[in-house]
Each structure stands twice: as structure tokens, then as C-alpha cells.
Design a protein around this motif. Sequence first.
Motif, PDB file in Angstrom:
ATOM      1  N   UNK A  75      58.006  34.953  48.316  1.00  0.00           N
ATOM      2  CA  UNK A  75      58.991  36.031  48.052  1.00  0.00           C
ATOM      3  C   UNK A  75      58.533  37.014  48.702  1.00  0.00           C
ATOM      4  N   UNK A  76      59.165  38.370  48.366  1.00  0.00           N
ATOM      5  CA  UNK A  76      58.715  39.634  49.102  1.00  0.00           C
ATOM      6  C   UNK A  76      57.639  40.090  48.563  1.00  0.00           C
ATOM      7  N   UNK A  77      57.205  39.671  47.306  1.00  0.00           N
ATOM      8  CA  UNK A  77      55.737  40.110  46.889  1.00  0.00           C
ATOM      9  C   UNK A  77      54.654  39.446  47.432  1.00  0.00           C
ATOM     10  N   UNK A  78      55.006  38.263  47.807  1.00  0.00           N
ATOM     11  CA  UNK A  78      53.753  37.776  48.527  1.00  0.00           C
ATOM     12  C   UNK A  78      53.836  38.417  49.969  1.00  0.00           C
ATOM     13  N   UNK A  79      54.815  38.605  50.751  1.00  0.00           N
ATOM     14  CA  UNK A  79      54.909  39.368  52.054  1.00  0.00           C
ATOM     15  C   UNK A  79      54.120  40.462  51.918  1.00  0.00           C
ATOM     16  N   UNK A  80      54.377  41.317  50.751  1.00  0.00           N
ATOM     17  CA  UNK A  80      53.630  42.636  50.473  1.00  0.00           C
ATOM     18  C   UNK A  80      52.170  42.686  50.525  1.00  0.00           C
ATOM     19  N   UNK A  81      51.731  41.414  49.558  1.00  0.00           N
ATOM     20  CA  UNK A  81      50.367  41.300  49.390  1.00  0.00           C
ATOM     21  C   UNK A  81      49.685  40.992  50.875  1.00  0.00           C
ATOM     22  N   UNK A  82      50.124  40.238  51.634  1.00  0.00           N
ATOM     23  CA  UNK A  82      49.838  39.912  52.923  1.00  0.00           C
ATOM     24  C   UNK A  82      49.687  40.994  53.927  1.00  0.00           C
ATOM     25  N   UNK A  83      50.712  42.048  53.861  1.00  0.00           N
ATOM     26  CA  UNK A  83      50.812  43.035  54.663  1.00  0.00           C
ATOM     27  C   UNK A  83      49.724  43.772  54.444  1.00  0.00           C
ATOM     28  N   UNK A  84      49.776  44.396  52.973  1.00  0.00           N
ATOM     29  CA  UNK A  84      48.649  45.426  52.207  1.00  0.00           C
ATOM     30  C   UNK A  84      47.457  44.936  52.893  1.00  0.00           C
ATOM     31  N   UNK A  85      46.780  43.488  52.921  1.00  0.00           N
ATOM     32  CA  UNK A  85      45.508  43.378  53.158  1.00  0.00           C
ATOM     33  C   UNK A  85      45.389  43.219  54.687  1.00  0.00           C
ATOM     34  N   UNK A  86      46.155  42.835  55.507  1.00  0.00           N
ATOM     35  CA  UNK A  86      45.893  42.749  57.061  1.00  0.00           C
ATOM     36  C   UNK A  86      46.058  44.169  57.599  1.00  0.00           C
ATOM     37  N   UNK A  96      42.116  35.623  58.788  1.00  0.00           N
ATOM     38  CA  UNK A  96      42.224  34.453  57.659  1.00  0.00           C
ATOM     39  C   UNK A  96      41.505  35.031  56.354  1.00  0.00           C
ATOM     40  N   UNK A  97      40.708  35.648  56.574  1.00  0.00           N
ATOM     41  CA  UNK A  97      40.079  36.238  55.492  1.00  0.00           C
ATOM     42  C   UNK A  97      40.878  37.445  54.553  1.00  0.00           C
ATOM     43  N   UNK A  98      41.575  38.099  55.573  1.00  0.00           N
ATOM     44  CA  UNK A  98      42.402  39.172  54.774  1.00  0.00           C
ATOM     45  C   UNK A  98      43.602  38.567  53.950  1.00  0.00           C
ATOM     46  N   UNK A  99      44.087  37.427  54.482  1.00  0.00           N
ATOM     47  CA  UNK A  99      45.096  36.715  54.230  1.00  0.00           C
ATOM     48  C   UNK A  99      44.664  35.821  52.825  1.00  0.00           C
ATOM     49  N   UNK A 100      43.465  35.340  52.938  1.00  0.00           N
ATOM     50  CA  UNK A 100      42.848  34.741  51.713  1.00  0.00           C
ATOM     51  C   UNK A 100      42.674  35.711  50.723  1.00  0.00           C
ATOM     52  N   UNK A 101      42.275  36.948  51.024  1.00  0.00           N
ATOM     53  CA  UNK A 101      41.998  38.067  49.835  1.00  0.00           C
ATOM     54  C   UNK A 101      43.477  38.465  49.114  1.00  0.00           C
ATOM     55  N   UNK A 102      44.518  38.208  49.851  1.00  0.00           N
ATOM     56  CA  UNK A 102      45.950  38.306  49.236  1.00  0.00           C
ATOM     57  C   UNK A 102      46.248  37.122  48.456  1.00  0.00           C
TER      58      UNK A 102
END
Length: 72
Positions: free
Chosen positions: A16-27, A59-65
Motif C-alpha cells: 500500500x501507500x504506507x509501504x511506498x512512503x517507508x521505502x521512499x523515506x529510507x532511499x 538494498x540495505x535502505x529498502x531492508x531498513x524500511x
Amino acid sequence: MTMTMLNEYRVTGMSCGHCETSVRDEVSKLDGVEQVDVSAATGRLLITSALPLSDSAVIAAVDEAGYEAARI
Ligand SMILES: [Cu+2]
């Protein structure tokens, strides 16, 4: 002259959009990142950067999310 690079990944686990936001914030924290386009629907992550990005850092940033990324 500014060079921009496109870095494309497949991300699994987003729903969902929350997942997208989490990934965007970390990357977005990575050096040189200018734009992050991420879609839970397609599982695509497209990063526009002014510097070369290391796949392991992305990959580490996405993992962090909380998700898993692989270079396309
Ligand atoms: Cu979500």
C-alpha cells in the motif's frame, strides 16, 4: 553539466501507500538521490540520482524500511 542516473529495482513485500512512503523515506537518505518513484502495485523502485548508487546501499535502505529489493 549535471548527469543523472537511473537505478531500477524490484521490491517485494509492499502492499500500500504506507509501504511506498517507508521505502521512499529510507532511499531518499542516500547521497545523491534526487527522485524516488516507487509503486506497490508494480513492485518497481526507480531512483534518479546525481551520483552512482551502490546496489548494496539501496538494498540495505529498502531492508531498513522492511522490504526486499533486487536490482533489475
Ligand atoms: Cu503498506
